[in-house]
Structures are given as C-alpha cells and as structure tokens.
Design an enzyme around this catalytic site. Structure first.
Site, mmCIF file in Angstrom:
data_model
loop_
_atom_site.group_PDB
_atom_site.id
_atom_site.type_symbol
_atom_site.label_atom_id
_atom_site.label_comp_id
_atom_site.label_asym_id
_atom_site.label_seq_id
_atom_site.Cartn_x
_atom_site.Cartn_y
_atom_site.Cartn_z
ATOM 1 N N CYS A 160 0.739 -1.286 -0.106
ATOM 2 C CA CYS A 160 0.097 -0.036 0.058
ATOM 3 C C CYS A 160 1.092 1.164 0.003
ATOM 4 C CB CYS A 160 -0.924 0.021 1.232
ATOM 5 S SG CYS A 160 -2.373 0.946 0.852
ATOM 6 N N HIS A 169 -3.894 -5.280 -0.393
ATOM 7 C CA HIS A 169 -3.269 -5.590 0.326
ATOM 8 C C HIS A 169 -3.331 -7.165 0.597
ATOM 9 C CE1 HIS A 169 -3.319 -2.041 3.208
ATOM 10 N NE2 HIS A 169 -4.182 -1.387 2.252
ATOM 11 N N GLU A 206 -2.107 -9.198 2.736
ATOM 12 C CA GLU A 206 -2.517 -9.645 4.030
ATOM 13 C C GLU A 206 -4.104 -9.635 4.338
ATOM 14 O OE1 GLU A 206 -1.514 -6.733 3.531
ATOM 15 O OE2 GLU A 206 -2.233 -5.130 4.843
#
Lengths: 208, 250
Positions: free
Chosen positions: A85, A190, A192
């Site tokens: 990001c 993202h 994650e």
C-alpha cells in the site's frame, strides 16, 4: 531465515504481522521492529504503510538512520523488499497527498490522487478488484490473472517506466497495482487481507 | 472491475455471539471466532462485529475476540459498538481490527472522526448512521437507536464525509429486524449525495433485498439474520447476486 516487518508507527500493522506469521509458521522467523541492526541483518524486509504518504514518510524520518538503513538494504545490498500500500507508494520520487512530499526515490515516478472522473467513481477505492498481471513477477507464482485482491486507497503510484509494472487494476482508469524492479516488490492492494490468494503472494515473497 | 461486497455481521455480547448460526458441525455456536471463520471460508468479503456489551466491566471481552479472529480470518474485519475515543480505536486496531465503526461518539463530537481519520487514515474509519423516517426526511439516533437527536441524516452523512470518514454504514431503524428489505430511498439519497462508499444495512430477509440494496447505489450490503440463522450461506447469496448480473467476487 529472518523476515523483518518494519515498525515505524505507520498505523495499523497487526494484520500484516498476523498474515506473515500464519504463512511463516515455525519455518521462518518474523521480526517486527525498527531496530536498525536487525533490519540490516535480516534476509527480507516488509515495508507496510497506512495513512497518508506524508505521514508515512514522516514516520520513516522519525527514526534516526532508518531511511539510510533501508536504502542500503534495498539499493546496495539488493535484498528482497516488499512494500504494501503506502509502503509501495513511498518507492516513488514524490507524493502529492496533503502536501508535496519527497519519496524514497527507488522507482522513478509519482503518487497522485486517483482521477474519480468528477465523482463518477467513489473514493477511497475500497473492496475486491481483479488484478491484470502484465509481467511474470516472482510474487505472482501460481496466481492467475483476474484474481481478486482487497484494495483500499485513494492515491495511485504512476511509474515513469512502465516496465516495472507487474499488475494493473481497473478503477476509473488503469491503475498500477503491483511493481517489480530487481529486488524491489510492491503491491497497492493488501495481500494480508486478500484471503487465500493474498497469503499465497506472501508465501511467494517469503520463499524468494 | 470493483466488486460489490457482502458483509455478514455478528452481534457480540460479553464476548459471545448473540444470534448464532445453526450449523450442526459447529463446536461452539456462541464462539464469534469460529463463526467469523465460517463466514470468511464461505467467501464473505468482510466480517463485521457489532459489540452490544452493555456493562462496562465486560467491555474488554471484544478485544480478545478481535485478537483471536484476526489470527484466523484474512479478510477485512470491521468492529463497532461502544467506540468512544481515539484510545478505543487504537486498541481495536492494535488487536487486529482493520476498520472501526463509530456511531454515538461521531454524533456527539465530530472531532473524533476528524482526529481518528487523520491519525489512522480514513480507510479504517467507518461512521455508522442509524436513521429513522421523520416527516419528509430521516432523523439520526444514537446509543444503539435509543436516543433521538433531531439531526437530519442526509446533512449528517455529508458532514461525516467532510470530516474524513472512509465509509458510511447506513442502517434504517424502521427496517431493522423486519426482514422486509432495506430502506431503498434512504440508501439512494445518501449514496448519490456522498462520494465515499455506502454500506446498506437493516431489513434484509431475502436475497432479492441484497440485489435491491446494490441497485440503490450502495457499494456493499450488510446482513445479519439471514446468515445467522443459516437461511442462506454467504456463497448462496453471492451466486444469486451473480445470477442477477451484479458483480461479486466468487
């Protein structure tokens, strides 16, 4: 192997930590630190980033010697580094969020607000969007083009040299959402928070 | 192409799910962590926890729930209910929440929204608006819908956008719990007025209601009961939306 997630008070990084620990299990040591010596000696570095471009750059500058250490790691020693990001956005020469702010200058380009075409597109660009893989990046091993990833951002990285672009996504325009330049990797989305496919990207990075 | 999101919401009280899914293979029907995992495995685009713990001494239970969930679910997690201060937001984010939704505190003091979006980024600040029809418009309520404020919902939505909210979670109190569909007019009005994503909430009873919610202009649809009680799975909902030509992640 040691993978270090740089903790420079860039906002919420607990999800990044959780996902890397999930993937690493006991095989890889995941450190979360701003300790310069630990960063220097690690095999890989993850540079997360939340909030504004300026606040993240300020965060890096707030830790004495951190930017020099990262420069040495990424540019001189050429060890693998993943920016996520705003972590990716900071690779640029300059960012225009809040005020004009100098970036790390690792990949030539700028970070500007997404052109929402006079309000036709809502910002932030939040949610699951498909990525169009344009380059055979190592972190996209076993990831198919058109896979969905989770995005949340209002600014985009515009590289000067398109050959660094690894993937794009469509929102208002064609947005660069992943880059690869030698040992530098970055995702605007993202991983994650992108479920199983996101964890796979993290695994690909850890296994480099 | 950006997909429309389906967000199952779990009501959590004293660390336990209030309305649980009736799954036979569930070890502990009251465990929010296990239920969140079922939703994320089933394709939920995000998970939402609404903490309805009333007593102050049990307020900390939500932190443990969030911490455990974030180690098992790798999709975005939004947590709301009783969030009063920057400190509360910080604690939830540190436990692994990705977004925090603010309701009463945003109405009482919009500076909380300004300060928190500046500090943590607007991507993690969701303002929850509970609105009820009054005369020709909508009035917002606070404290879980108990207290009227006299504030116009549309004006408030616009103000919250200016304060830096990243998203608006709009619940119709007239529709909530009725299973008769979203307040479409409310969703249309707010979605077309603001330039940030709107999450429609309150009133879902059928899959067509989800379709109507997206068609109203909302970027995401939130539902509790239809998923809680196992009427539909998240995957069934997504397949249905896809069959109605609504772009979803499958």
């Amino acid at each position: 192997m040691d993978v270090t997630i740089v903790d420079y008070k860039s906002g919420n990084i607990s999800s990044v930590i959780n996902s890397f620990k999930e993937v690493a299990k006991d095989k890889v040591n995941i450190e979360v630190t701003s300790d310069l010596d630990k960063i220097k000696s690690s095999d890989k570095v993850v540079l997360p980033g939340q909030g504004s471009f300026k606040s993240c750059i300020d965060g890096l500058n707030g830790i004495n010697g951190l930017i020099d250490t990262l420069n040495e790691f990424a540019l001189n020693n050429k060890k693998p580094l993943l920016g996520i990001c705003v972590g990716l956005q900071m690779f640029a020469d300059v960012g225009y969020e809040e005020v004009e702010t100098k970036g790390l200058g690792w990949i030539s380009g700028k970070v500007s607000k997404i052109d929402n075409q006079n309000g036709k597109y809502k910002l932030p660009h939040i949610g699951w969007n498909q990525i169009n893989i344009v380059k055979d990046s190592k972190i996209f091993k076993d990831i198919e083009s058109n896979s969905h990833m989770y995005f949340v951002h209002s600014y985009e990285f515009i590289p000067n040299d398109n050959s660094v672009t690894a993937a794009t996504t469509d929102y208002a325009s064609n947005i660069v959402c992943a880059v690869e330049k030698e040992n530098l990797f970055g995702t605007q989305f993202h991983p994650e928070k992108s479920d199983k496919l996101g964890l796979k990207i993290i695994n690909n990075f850890i296994k480099l | 192409m950006l997909k429309n999101r389906i967000i199952p919401c779990l009501d959590v009280k004293n660390g336990r799910v209030v309305k649980g899914i009736n799954f036979v293979d569930l070890k502990d029907a009251g465990d929010p962590v296990e239920q969140a995992k079922i939703y994320s495995d089933g394709g939920a685009d995000e998970i939402c926890f609404l903490d309805i713990t009333a007593s102050n001494e049990n307020r900390d239970t939500i932190y443990e729930v969030v911490e455990k969930t974030s180690k098992k679910c790798f999709v975005p997690l939004t947590v709301g209910g009783g969030v009063r201060s920057i400190d509360d937001i910080n604690k939830l984010l540190n436990c692994g929440a990705d977004k925090v939704s603010i309701n009463t505190a945003a109405v009482q003091n919009s500076k909380v929204v300004e300060d928190s979006s500046r500090k943590f980024g607007s991507q993690c600040i969701v303002v929850a608006i509970d609105a009820k029809r009054k005369n020709d418009g909508w009035e917002i309520f606070t404290h879980g819908g108990r207290n009227p404020t006299g504030i116009n919902a549309l004006e408030f939505a616009s103000k919250m956008e200016k304060c830096g909210a990243g998203e608006l979670l709009v619940t119709s109190m007239d529709k909530d719990g009725t299973q008769s569909g979203y307040d479409i007019e409310l969703m249309q009005k707010i979605s077309s007025m603001v330039n940030i994503p709107v999450i429609a909430s309150g009133g879902v009873g059928t899959l067509d209601h989800l379709v109507d919610g997206i068609k109203s202009g909302a970027s995401a649809v939130l539902a509790a009961s239809i998923f809680h009680y196992g009427t539909y799975s998240v995957n069934e909902a997504k397949q249905y939306l896809a069959s109605k030509n609504i772009p979803v992640r499958i």
